[in-house]
Design a protein around this motif. Structure first.
Motif, PDB file in Angstrom:
ATOM      1  N   PRO A  95      -8.755-130.710  69.944  1.00 43.55           N
ATOM      2  CA  PRO A  95      -9.074-131.624  71.043  1.00 43.55           C
ATOM      3  C   PRO A  95      -8.862-131.000  72.421  1.00 43.55           C
ATOM      4  O   PRO A  95      -9.508-131.390  73.390  1.00 43.55           O
ATOM      5  CB  PRO A  95      -8.115-132.796  70.807  1.00 43.55           C
ATOM      6  CG  PRO A  95      -7.856-132.772  69.335  1.00 43.55           C
ATOM      7  CD  PRO A  95      -7.850-131.324  68.957  1.00 43.55           C
ATOM      8  N   GLY A  96      -7.995-130.009  72.490  1.00 46.32           N
ATOM      9  CA  GLY A  96      -7.751-129.317  73.754  1.00 46.32           C
ATOM     10  C   GLY A  96      -8.471-127.987  73.859  1.00 46.32           C
ATOM     11  O   GLY A  96      -8.070-127.125  74.650  1.00 46.32           O
ATOM     12  N   TYR A  97      -9.566-127.832  73.092  1.00 46.08           N
ATOM     13  CA  TYR A  97     -10.261-126.543  73.028  1.00 46.08           C
ATOM     14  C   TYR A  97     -10.704-126.027  74.400  1.00 46.08           C
ATOM     15  O   TYR A  97     -10.672-124.813  74.658  1.00 46.08           O
ATOM     16  CB  TYR A  97     -11.486-126.642  72.112  1.00 46.08           C
ATOM     17  CG  TYR A  97     -12.315-125.364  72.086  1.00 46.08           C
ATOM     18  CD1 TYR A  97     -11.907-124.280  71.328  1.00 46.08           C
ATOM     19  CD2 TYR A  97     -13.483-125.261  72.839  1.00 46.08           C
ATOM     20  CE1 TYR A  97     -12.646-123.101  71.312  1.00 46.08           C
ATOM     21  CE2 TYR A  97     -14.225-124.083  72.831  1.00 46.08           C
ATOM     22  CZ  TYR A  97     -13.804-123.010  72.069  1.00 46.08           C
ATOM     23  OH  TYR A  97     -14.523-121.845  72.074  1.00 46.08           O
ATOM     24  N   ALA A  98     -11.088-126.893  75.295  1.00 51.02           N
ATOM     25  CA  ALA A  98     -11.580-126.461  76.609  1.00 51.02           C
ATOM     26  C   ALA A  98     -10.549-125.617  77.347  1.00 51.02           C
ATOM     27  O   ALA A  98     -10.911-124.766  78.170  1.00 51.02           O
ATOM     28  CB  ALA A  98     -11.976-127.667  77.453  1.00 51.02           C
ATOM     29  N   THR A  99      -9.260-125.827  77.036  1.00 48.38           N
ATOM     30  CA  THR A  99      -8.221-125.037  77.695  1.00 48.38           C
ATOM     31  C   THR A  99      -7.491-124.091  76.743  1.00 48.38           C
ATOM     32  O   THR A  99      -7.153-122.971  77.125  1.00 48.38           O
ATOM     33  CB  THR A  99      -7.190-125.957  78.371  1.00 48.38           C
ATOM     34  OG1 THR A  99      -6.686-126.897  77.408  1.00 48.38           O
ATOM     35  CG2 THR A  99      -7.827-126.715  79.526  1.00 48.38           C
ATOM     36  N   ASN A 100      -7.252-124.533  75.476  1.00 49.36           N
ATOM     37  CA  ASN A 100      -6.482-123.656  74.573  1.00 49.36           C
ATOM     38  C   ASN A 100      -7.345-122.776  73.678  1.00 49.36           C
ATOM     39  O   ASN A 100      -6.842-121.865  73.032  1.00 49.36           O
ATOM     40  CB  ASN A 100      -5.490-124.465  73.728  1.00 49.36           C
ATOM     41  CG  ASN A 100      -6.160-125.407  72.733  1.00 49.36           C
ATOM     42  OD1 ASN A 100      -7.279-125.198  72.281  1.00 49.36           O
ATOM     43  ND2 ASN A 100      -5.453-126.487  72.374  1.00 49.36           N
ATOM     44  N   ARG A 101      -8.654-123.062  73.599  1.00 47.93           N
ATOM     45  CA  ARG A 101      -9.626-122.245  72.848  1.00 47.93           C
ATOM     46  C   ARG A 101      -9.293-122.113  71.368  1.00 47.93           C
ATOM     47  O   ARG A 101      -9.683-121.146  70.716  1.00 47.93           O
ATOM     48  CB  ARG A 101      -9.745-120.841  73.460  1.00 47.93           C
ATOM     49  CG  ARG A 101     -10.226-120.828  74.898  1.00 47.93           C
ATOM     50  CD  ARG A 101     -11.584-121.473  75.043  1.00 47.93           C
ATOM     51  NE  ARG A 101     -12.106-121.361  76.407  1.00 47.93           N
ATOM     52  CZ  ARG A 101     -13.176-122.019  76.843  1.00 47.93           C
ATOM     53  NH1 ARG A 101     -13.812-122.851  76.027  1.00 47.93           N
ATOM     54  NH2 ARG A 101     -13.593-121.868  78.065  1.00 47.93           N
ATOM     55  N   ARG A 102      -8.641-123.108  70.801  1.00 43.98           N
ATOM     56  CA  ARG A 102      -8.299-123.057  69.378  1.00 43.98           C
ATOM     57  C   ARG A 102      -9.327-123.828  68.545  1.00 43.98           C
ATOM     58  O   ARG A 102      -9.751-124.918  68.925  1.00 43.98           O
ATOM     59  CB  ARG A 102      -6.905-123.636  69.134  1.00 43.98           C
ATOM     60  CG  ARG A 102      -5.794-122.877  69.834  1.00 43.98           C
ATOM     61  CD  ARG A 102      -4.426-123.427  69.492  1.00 43.98           C
ATOM     62  NE  ARG A 102      -3.399-122.839  70.340  1.00 43.98           N
ATOM     63  CZ  ARG A 102      -2.833-121.651  70.128  1.00 43.98           C
ATOM     64  NH1 ARG A 102      -3.186-120.936  69.083  1.00 43.98           N
ATOM     65  NH2 ARG A 102      -1.907-121.190  70.962  1.00 43.98           N
ATOM     66  N   VAL A 117      -7.859-121.838  58.314  1.00 43.52           N
ATOM     67  CA  VAL A 117      -7.370-120.817  59.236  1.00 43.52           C
ATOM     68  C   VAL A 117      -7.659-121.220  60.682  1.00 43.52           C
ATOM     69  O   VAL A 117      -8.749-121.703  60.992  1.00 43.52           O
ATOM     70  CB  VAL A 117      -8.024-119.446  58.928  1.00 43.52           C
ATOM     71  CG1 VAL A 117      -7.556-118.374  59.908  1.00 43.52           C
ATOM     72  CG2 VAL A 117      -7.709-119.025  57.494  1.00 43.52           C
ATOM     73  N   GLU A 118      -6.676-120.997  61.539  1.00 42.15           N
ATOM     74  CA  GLU A 118      -6.835-121.219  62.973  1.00 42.15           C
ATOM     75  C   GLU A 118      -7.287-119.925  63.641  1.00 42.15           C
ATOM     76  O   GLU A 118      -6.799-118.838  63.325  1.00 42.15           O
ATOM     77  CB  GLU A 118      -5.503-121.654  63.577  1.00 42.15           C
ATOM     78  CG  GLU A 118      -5.504-121.787  65.091  1.00 42.15           C
ATOM     79  CD  GLU A 118      -4.112-121.983  65.650  1.00 42.15           C
ATOM     80  OE1 GLU A 118      -3.632-123.132  65.583  1.00 42.15           O
ATOM     81  OE2 GLU A 118      -3.501-121.000  66.127  1.00 42.15           O
ATOM     82  N   TYR A 119      -8.231-120.062  64.576  1.00 36.65           N
ATOM     83  CA  TYR A 119      -8.663-118.946  65.417  1.00 36.65           C
ATOM     84  C   TYR A 119      -8.615-119.390  66.869  1.00 36.65           C
ATOM     85  O   TYR A 119      -8.615-120.583  67.175  1.00 36.65           O
ATOM     86  CB  TYR A 119     -10.109-118.544  65.092  1.00 36.65           C
ATOM     87  CG  TYR A 119     -10.294-117.725  63.842  1.00 36.65           C
ATOM     88  CD1 TYR A 119     -10.257-116.329  63.883  1.00 36.65           C
ATOM     89  CD2 TYR A 119     -10.529-118.337  62.611  1.00 36.65           C
ATOM     90  CE1 TYR A 119     -10.448-115.565  62.736  1.00 36.65           C
ATOM     91  CE2 TYR A 119     -10.720-117.594  61.467  1.00 36.65           C
ATOM     92  CZ  TYR A 119     -10.679-116.201  61.535  1.00 36.65           C
ATOM     93  OH  TYR A 119     -10.870-115.456  60.390  1.00 36.65           O
ATOM     94  N   ARG A 120      -8.642-118.411  67.759  1.00 39.28           N
ATOM     95  CA  ARG A 120      -8.894-118.658  69.164  1.00 39.28           C
ATOM     96  C   ARG A 120     -10.184-117.951  69.555  1.00 39.28           C
ATOM     97  O   ARG A 120     -10.599-116.990  68.902  1.00 39.28           O
ATOM     98  CB  ARG A 120      -7.734-118.160  70.030  1.00 39.28           C
ATOM     99  CG  ARG A 120      -6.516-119.076  69.993  1.00 39.28           C
ATOM    100  CD  ARG A 120      -5.399-118.584  70.902  1.00 39.28           C
ATOM    101  NE  ARG A 120      -4.813-117.337  70.437  1.00 39.28           N
ATOM    102  CZ  ARG A 120      -4.972-116.160  71.037  1.00 39.28           C
ATOM    103  NH1 ARG A 120      -5.717-116.055  72.130  1.00 39.28           N
ATOM    104  NH2 ARG A 120      -4.397-115.084  70.561  1.00 39.28           N
ATOM    105  N   SER A 121     -10.803-118.431  70.612  1.00 39.43           N
ATOM    106  CA  SER A 121     -12.007-117.783  71.105  1.00 39.43           C
ATOM    107  C   SER A 121     -11.805-117.352  72.555  1.00 39.43           C
ATOM    108  O   SER A 121     -10.852-117.784  73.221  1.00 39.43           O
ATOM    109  CB  SER A 121     -13.216-118.716  71.011  1.00 39.43           C
ATOM    110  OG  SER A 121     -13.279-119.575  72.134  1.00 39.43           O
TER     111      SER A 121
END
Length: 358
Positions: A95-102, A117-121
């Motif tokens: 839900p916080g992808y716009a800032t945490n990129r997860r 699996v969790e990733y970041r972009s």
């Protein structure tokens, strides 16, 4: 997947053909083609005009205003066993992808087991070195992997797990509260803690939360005769629910001599449909909350992988009302999805994506 959802089999109700003017006004617009075995599509509220498409072999590609970006968002084909009911099965963005990129993926690894699996972009593509495993589940058979990921209104990542496969749940894992198979699981992505939200599921291939009410909808694939749609109001999401498999298939007894586990509140489907007319495997969808098609607003859409039939219904007091078959079909219907604005998309394993239109 040829048999991907054919072996996923189950879900929905006695249906009337679409005959009203409101239903007849609905149609599909193709927005993409030439994709490679797409299984899921989703959009981010922070990224209007952009769709993320999951391809079974292990890629996530980006549709930017209708055009496929040359570079995939994620490519883990070297990690994925693909074919049948296995592969890269879905993606969920924090839900916080716009800032945490997860973001999070569910896939079948090279040994045939499930990994979440969790990733970041970096905002454009995934960072491979950021991979962090949250869940591993040993799979005894190559079918009924489940695979849906959705963030719930509780902030947890919900995971759909099939009963482990074969046919008829031979080891009765779905009713075993100590097994993670045949369940809906919740993962606290901060702590990694995994808890059980529901049991008694055969293969919840696709489930969703209504973005307006936060109610839960599940398309649970059946065995030989019945496909089912399960509904749970938001107020019960904190309770453990037992959906009855393998004691029941839909609303019918499957194992007459058995009783369900004492764990959880037993709950029956809101709708079921039979395998007559070429049906074989339910593909759960979403409650339409977009603005482009006012006649569809508030209706839950779902379909069948084999027949391509699509139905919709509303719920009132936990009961299905206004059930109808829609005036279009989608061959090899592998999934539904929502974009940033809540518009509804239908995915064909044959390579095309369609948008619901009026």
């Amino acid at each position: 997947m040829n048999r991907l959802l054919a072996v996923l089999a189950a879900g929905a109700a006695l249906v009337a053909p679409a005959s009203s003017a409101r239903s007849a006004a609905l149609r599909l617009v193709r927005v993409a083609s030439g994709l490679h075995s797409p299984l899921y599509v989703t959009g981010l509220r922070s990224e209007p005009g952009r769709l993320y498409v999951v391809e079974q072999a292990g890629r996530i590609v980006v549709l930017d205003h209708g055009r496929v970006r040359a570079q995939p968002f994620l490519d883990i084909r070297s990690l994925v066993r693909s074919g049948g009911e296995q592969g890269l099965l879905s993606v969920a963005f924090d839900p916080g992808y716009a800032t945490n990129r997860r973001f999070y993926v569910d896939y079948t690894d090279r040994s045939g087991d499930t990994r979440v699996v969790e990733y970041r972009s970096d905002g454009t593509k995934a960072i491979p070195s950021s991979a962090h495993q949250l869940l591993f589940v040993d799979q005894p058979y190559p079918n009924h992997n489940g695979g849906q990921l959705e963030f719930g209104p509780d902030g947890a990542l919900w995971v759909g797990m099939g009963d482990g496969g074969s046919g008829g749940d031979p080891e009765n894992r779905a009713q075993n509260p100590t097994s993670q198979l045949g369940k809906l699981l919740r993962i606290d992505t901060a702590s990694g803690r995994v808890t059980m939200a529901a049991l008694g599921l055969r293969n919840p291939w696709r489930f969703s939360f209504d973005r307006a009410t936060h109610d839960l909808w599940i398309g649970d694939v059946g065995q030989s005769d019945w496909e089912e749609i399960d509904f749970l109001p938001r107020r019960l999401l904190g309770r453990t629910i037992n959906y009855g498999w393998r004691v029941w298939e839909g609303r019918s007894r499957y194992e007459p001599g058995e009783t369900p586990s004492s764990t959880g509140i037993l709950r029956f489907p809101i709708a079921v449909y039979s395998h007559k007319g070429g049906n074989c495997s339910v593909t759960g969808g979403y409650v339409y909350r977009g603005r482009a098609v006012p006649a569809a607003r508030g209706r839950y859409f779902y379909g069948d992988y084999c027949s391509g039939n699509v139905w919709s219904l509303k719920q009132r007091g936990g009961k299905a009302v206004g059930l109808r078959r829609e005036p279009f079909r989608v061959a090899s219907l592998s999934s539904f999805g929502e974009d940033a604005a809540g518009e509804l998309y239908l995915v064909s394993l044959d390579g095309a994506i369609y948008r619901l239109a009026g």
